[in-house]
Design a protein around this motif. Structure first.
Motif, PDB file in Angstrom:
ATOM      1  N   MET A 238     -30.669  32.647  -7.331  1.00 39.55           N
ATOM      2  CA  MET A 238     -29.216  32.613  -7.162  1.00 39.55           C
ATOM      3  C   MET A 238     -28.694  34.028  -6.936  1.00 39.55           C
ATOM      4  O   MET A 238     -29.071  34.964  -7.640  1.00 39.55           O
ATOM      5  N   GLU A 239     -27.844  34.167  -5.919  1.00 36.81           N
ATOM      6  CA  GLU A 239     -27.278  35.474  -5.611  1.00 36.81           C
ATOM      7  C   GLU A 239     -26.053  35.733  -6.479  1.00 36.81           C
ATOM      8  O   GLU A 239     -25.249  34.839  -6.736  1.00 36.81           O
ATOM      9  N   HIS A 240     -25.887  36.970  -6.923  1.00 38.89           N
ATOM     10  CA  HIS A 240     -24.736  37.370  -7.729  1.00 38.89           C
ATOM     11  C   HIS A 240     -23.990  38.469  -6.995  1.00 38.89           C
ATOM     12  O   HIS A 240     -24.594  39.446  -6.533  1.00 38.89           O
ATOM     13  N   VAL A 241     -22.664  38.309  -6.859  1.00 42.82           N
ATOM     14  CA  VAL A 241     -21.840  39.318  -6.197  1.00 42.82           C
ATOM     15  C   VAL A 241     -20.594  39.563  -7.019  1.00 42.82           C
ATOM     16  O   VAL A 241     -20.236  38.769  -7.895  1.00 42.82           O
ATOM     17  N   ASP A 242     -19.924  40.676  -6.717  1.00 43.25           N
ATOM     18  CA  ASP A 242     -18.674  40.976  -7.415  1.00 43.25           C
ATOM     19  C   ASP A 242     -17.554  40.078  -6.893  1.00 43.25           C
ATOM     20  O   ASP A 242     -16.907  39.364  -7.648  1.00 43.25           O
ATOM     21  N   THR A 243     -17.326  40.112  -5.563  1.00 43.98           N
ATOM     22  CA  THR A 243     -16.231  39.341  -4.972  1.00 43.98           C
ATOM     23  C   THR A 243     -16.712  38.631  -3.721  1.00 43.98           C
ATOM     24  O   THR A 243     -17.310  39.251  -2.833  1.00 43.98           O
ATOM     25  N   LEU A 244     -16.418  37.346  -3.641  1.00 35.93           N
ATOM     26  CA  LEU A 244     -16.708  36.546  -2.460  1.00 35.93           C
ATOM     27  C   LEU A 244     -15.386  36.131  -1.831  1.00 35.93           C
ATOM     28  O   LEU A 244     -14.528  35.546  -2.493  1.00 35.93           O
ATOM     29  N   VAL A 245     -15.204  36.459  -0.557  1.00 34.65           N
ATOM     30  CA  VAL A 245     -14.021  36.039   0.191  1.00 34.65           C
ATOM     31  C   VAL A 245     -14.439  34.897   1.108  1.00 34.65           C
ATOM     32  O   VAL A 245     -15.375  35.038   1.901  1.00 34.65           O
ATOM     33  N   ILE A 246     -13.735  33.773   1.005  1.00 29.87           N
ATOM     34  CA  ILE A 246     -14.031  32.601   1.817  1.00 29.87           C
ATOM     35  C   ILE A 246     -12.962  32.467   2.890  1.00 29.87           C
ATOM     36  O   ILE A 246     -11.787  32.248   2.598  1.00 29.87           O
ATOM     37  N   GLY A 247     -13.360  32.625   4.138  1.00 25.92           N
ATOM     38  CA  GLY A 247     -12.432  32.550   5.262  1.00 25.92           C
ATOM     39  C   GLY A 247     -12.263  33.914   5.891  1.00 25.92           C
ATOM     40  O   GLY A 247     -11.677  34.819   5.281  1.00 25.92           O
ATOM     41  N   GLY A 248     -12.774  34.084   7.111  1.00 26.15           N
ATOM     42  CA  GLY A 248     -12.769  35.377   7.774  1.00 26.15           C
ATOM     43  C   GLY A 248     -11.784  35.490   8.907  1.00 26.15           C
ATOM     44  O   GLY A 248     -12.056  36.171   9.898  1.00 26.15           O
ATOM     45  N   GLY A 249     -10.631  34.822   8.766  1.00 25.78           N
ATOM     46  CA  GLY A 249      -9.545  35.062   9.714  1.00 25.78           C
ATOM     47  C   GLY A 249      -8.854  36.366   9.371  1.00 25.78           C
ATOM     48  O   GLY A 249      -9.419  37.249   8.709  1.00 25.78           O
ATOM     49  N   ALA A 250      -7.612  36.521   9.810  1.00 31.65           N
ATOM     50  CA  ALA A 250      -6.901  37.780   9.593  1.00 31.65           C
ATOM     51  C   ALA A 250      -6.752  38.101   8.112  1.00 31.65           C
ATOM     52  O   ALA A 250      -7.047  39.217   7.674  1.00 31.65           O
ATOM     53  N   MET A 251      -6.303  37.128   7.312  1.00 36.63           N
ATOM     54  CA  MET A 251      -6.002  37.409   5.908  1.00 36.63           C
ATOM     55  C   MET A 251      -7.268  37.677   5.099  1.00 36.63           C
ATOM     56  O   MET A 251      -7.304  38.587   4.266  1.00 36.63           O
ATOM     57  N   GLY A 252      -8.315  36.889   5.328  1.00 29.85           N
ATOM     58  CA  GLY A 252      -9.562  37.127   4.616  1.00 29.85           C
ATOM     59  C   GLY A 252     -10.188  38.455   4.999  1.00 29.85           C
ATOM     60  O   GLY A 252     -10.710  39.188   4.145  1.00 29.85           O
ATOM     61  N   SER A 253     -10.129  38.800   6.277  1.00 31.25           N
ATOM     62  CA  SER A 253     -10.683  40.068   6.735  1.00 31.25           C
ATOM     63  C   SER A 253      -9.891  41.233   6.167  1.00 31.25           C
ATOM     64  O   SER A 253     -10.472  42.267   5.783  1.00 31.25           O
ATOM     65  N   ALA A 254      -8.560  41.096   6.089  1.00 33.16           N
ATOM     66  CA  ALA A 254      -7.736  42.153   5.500  1.00 33.16           C
ATOM     67  C   ALA A 254      -8.027  42.304   4.012  1.00 33.16           C
ATOM     68  O   ALA A 254      -8.028  43.424   3.479  1.00 33.16           O
ATOM     69  N   THR A 255      -8.276  41.190   3.332  1.00 34.86           N
ATOM     70  CA  THR A 255      -8.605  41.256   1.910  1.00 34.86           C
ATOM     71  C   THR A 255      -9.942  41.955   1.703  1.00 34.86           C
ATOM     72  O   THR A 255     -10.095  42.794   0.799  1.00 34.86           O
ATOM     73  N   ALA A 256     -10.928  41.622   2.534  1.00 33.60           N
ATOM     74  CA  ALA A 256     -12.232  42.282   2.439  1.00 33.60           C
ATOM     75  C   ALA A 256     -12.088  43.782   2.668  1.00 33.60           C
ATOM     76  O   ALA A 256     -12.714  44.593   1.968  1.00 33.60           O
ATOM     77  N   TRP A 257     -11.274  44.167   3.644  1.00 35.74           N
ATOM     78  CA  TRP A 257     -11.055  45.592   3.919  1.00 35.74           C
ATOM     79  C   TRP A 257     -10.420  46.282   2.723  1.00 35.74           C
ATOM     80  O   TRP A 257     -10.862  47.362   2.303  1.00 35.74           O
ATOM     81  N   ALA A 258      -9.391  45.648   2.137  1.00 38.00           N
ATOM     82  CA  ALA A 258      -8.711  46.250   0.989  1.00 38.00           C
ATOM     83  C   ALA A 258      -9.652  46.370  -0.214  1.00 38.00           C
ATOM     84  O   ALA A 258      -9.649  47.390  -0.926  1.00 38.00           O
TER      85      ALA A 258
ATOM     86  N   VAL B  64     -18.640  40.102  -0.298  1.00 43.00           N
ATOM     87  CA  VAL B  64     -19.257  39.235   0.696  1.00 43.00           C
ATOM     88  C   VAL B  64     -18.142  38.415   1.329  1.00 43.00           C
ATOM     89  O   VAL B  64     -17.316  37.827   0.625  1.00 43.00           O
ATOM     90  N   LEU B  65     -18.082  38.409   2.658  1.00 37.17           N
ATOM     91  CA  LEU B  65     -17.082  37.627   3.399  1.00 37.17           C
ATOM     92  C   LEU B  65     -17.808  36.514   4.141  1.00 37.17           C
ATOM     93  O   LEU B  65     -18.657  36.772   4.992  1.00 37.17           O
ATOM     94  N   ALA B  66     -17.470  35.268   3.808  1.00 37.37           N
ATOM     95  CA  ALA B  66     -18.110  34.100   4.429  1.00 37.37           C
ATOM     96  C   ALA B  66     -17.117  33.412   5.357  1.00 37.37           C
ATOM     97  O   ALA B  66     -16.044  32.978   4.915  1.00 37.37           O
ATOM     98  N   GLU B  67     -17.475  33.293   6.618  1.00 39.77           N
ATOM     99  CA  GLU B  67     -16.646  32.644   7.643  1.00 39.77           C
ATOM    100  C   GLU B  67     -17.440  31.510   8.271  1.00 39.77           C
ATOM    101  O   GLU B  67     -18.558  31.712   8.733  1.00 39.77           O
ATOM    102  N   ARG B  68     -16.864  30.322   8.315  1.00 40.48           N
ATOM    103  CA  ARG B  68     -17.612  29.138   8.736  1.00 40.48           C
ATOM    104  C   ARG B  68     -17.880  29.088  10.237  1.00 40.48           C
ATOM    105  O   ARG B  68     -18.798  28.404  10.682  1.00 40.48           O
TER     106      ARG B  68
END
Length: 375
Positions: A1-21, A30-34
């Motif tokens: 099982m993988e362990h991460v600090d923050t997983l962002v689900i959805g790589g549109g504008a808002m998810g990508s901006a959150t990952a950047w911030a 980790v940013l997961a986009e379907r």
């Protein structure tokens, strides 16, 4: 099982901006986009969105001021030009035509705006027709949508974000206030990730992911159908501002809603009704237009945009995901941070939304009451 600090689900504008911030704050992300990069299934694709500063609400104006600064920082960091400040006009009448309040708010925030008589506005922008005064905002215009998502992901990746396209979130389980478990599917293989924090920016799929886990406000998903109309006079190609046209519901029977638009230089003038599409399941879209709405949009172009050819157009299909109030959802419940309901007016706020969601995910802020899941 993988362990991460923050997983962002959805790589549109808002998810990508959150990952950047989050990446700017030094967090492991980790940013997961379907879908594949540049896909057209959601709400973040296309050449442009309006960058409209005409808000009368102080909290939205404050978000705009921050967004303008952050767009500039993203342009510097990515090396991409993302804002075209060609100006934006608001005109018309109706219950939402609060132009005096908007003008006062903008003046208080140091954002330039001015009122123009309809004759003056038509002389300046002959491709448009006006029958009321016009509120012109020269520091407005349009933001490059596709390019913004690419720039945000490039900037996030440069700071260490792991971006995984074609990776779909199947299920989310809350294990504790600071721990969640997410099943991700790629190429038919399901893996499980445990994250101290999960940010869901899944657009039209938010209800499907979280509806049984968190009591969300109602999210309405519609398929919208704007169109690009060809500019009829090439000499007008460089004279178009972005625009919003407000109209009382009884003024013209064929109007579905207020109208928005902007020039897309290589494609024509984009024109659309605001939030009037049919409710849909995002996994069962037809991408086909509703003919009566399309005919009404062509009539609008013929009557109000003398600079376009109403018979030369290309249809567009996109989704809106909206709350009943059109206010966003920006909140955290346990380890899950939710960003939703941006459609129709959210894109201009993208980097500010990313910063807010990142702060919520890191426990640095509490949600504002206006944007909380419980309203």
């Amino acid at each position: 099982m993988e362990h991460v600090d923050t997983l962002v689900i959805g790589g549109g504008a808002m998810g990508s901006a959150t990952a950047w911030a989050l990446a700017r704050a030094g967090r492991e992300v980790v940013l997961a986009e379907r879908f594949t990069p540049g896909h057209a299934n959601g709400a973040s694709h296309g050449e442009f969105r309006n960058f409209n500063v005409a808000y009368a609400e102080p909290d939205y104006v404050a978000m705009l001021v921050e967004a303008r600064r952050l767009w500039g920082e993203l342009e510097d960091e990515s090396g991409e030009k993302l804002l075209d400040l060609v100006g934006l006009v608001n005109h018309g009448e109706g219950p939402d035509a609060r132009f005096d309040a908007v003008h006062a708010q903008l003046e208080g925030a140091g954002i330039a705006s001015e009122f123009l008589a309809p004759e003056t506005a038509h002389e300046r922008w002959p491709g448009m027709r006006f029958d009321t005064r016009v509120l012109f905002s020269p520091e407005s215009g349009r933001v490059r949508a596709d390019d913004s998502v690419v720039a945000l992901q490039r900037a996030a990746r440069a700071r260490g974000t792991d971006i995984r396209h074609e990776t779909r979130a199947v299920a989310i389980r809350i294990l504790a206030d600071d721990l969640a478990e997410v099943e991700l599917e790629r190429d038919g293989v399901v893996e499980t990730i445990r994250a101290r924090s999960v940010v869901v920016t899944a657009g039209a799929w938010t209800e499907k992911l979280l509806g049984e886990l968190i009591p969300l406000p109602r999210l309405i998903v519609t398929q919208e159908q704007p169109a690009h109309f060809a500019v009829s006079d090439p000499s007008l190609a460089g004279t178009w501002p972005s625009f919003n046209h407000l109209r009382a519901g009884t003024a013209d029977e064929y109007w579905y809603s207020d109208v928005y638009g902007m020039l897309t230089p290589a494609e024509g003038v984009k024109v659309g009704w605001h939030g009037t599409g049919l409710e849909i399941d995002p996994d069962a879209r037809t991408f086909e237009s509703e003919p009566v709405q399309l005919a009404a949009l062509r009539r609008y172009a013929a009557e109000w945009l003398p600079g376009v050819d109403p018979d030369a157009f290309v249809e567009i299909s996109c989704t809106y995901t909206s709350t009943d109030t059109t206010d966003f959802v920006l909140d955290r419940v346990g380890p899950v941070t939710i960003g939703a309901g941006f459609s129709g007016h959210g894109f201009k706020f993208t980097p500010t939304v990313g910063r807010i969601l990142a702060d919520l995910a890191m426990g640095r802020a509490r949600p504002a009451a206006r944007f909380a899941v419980a309203r």
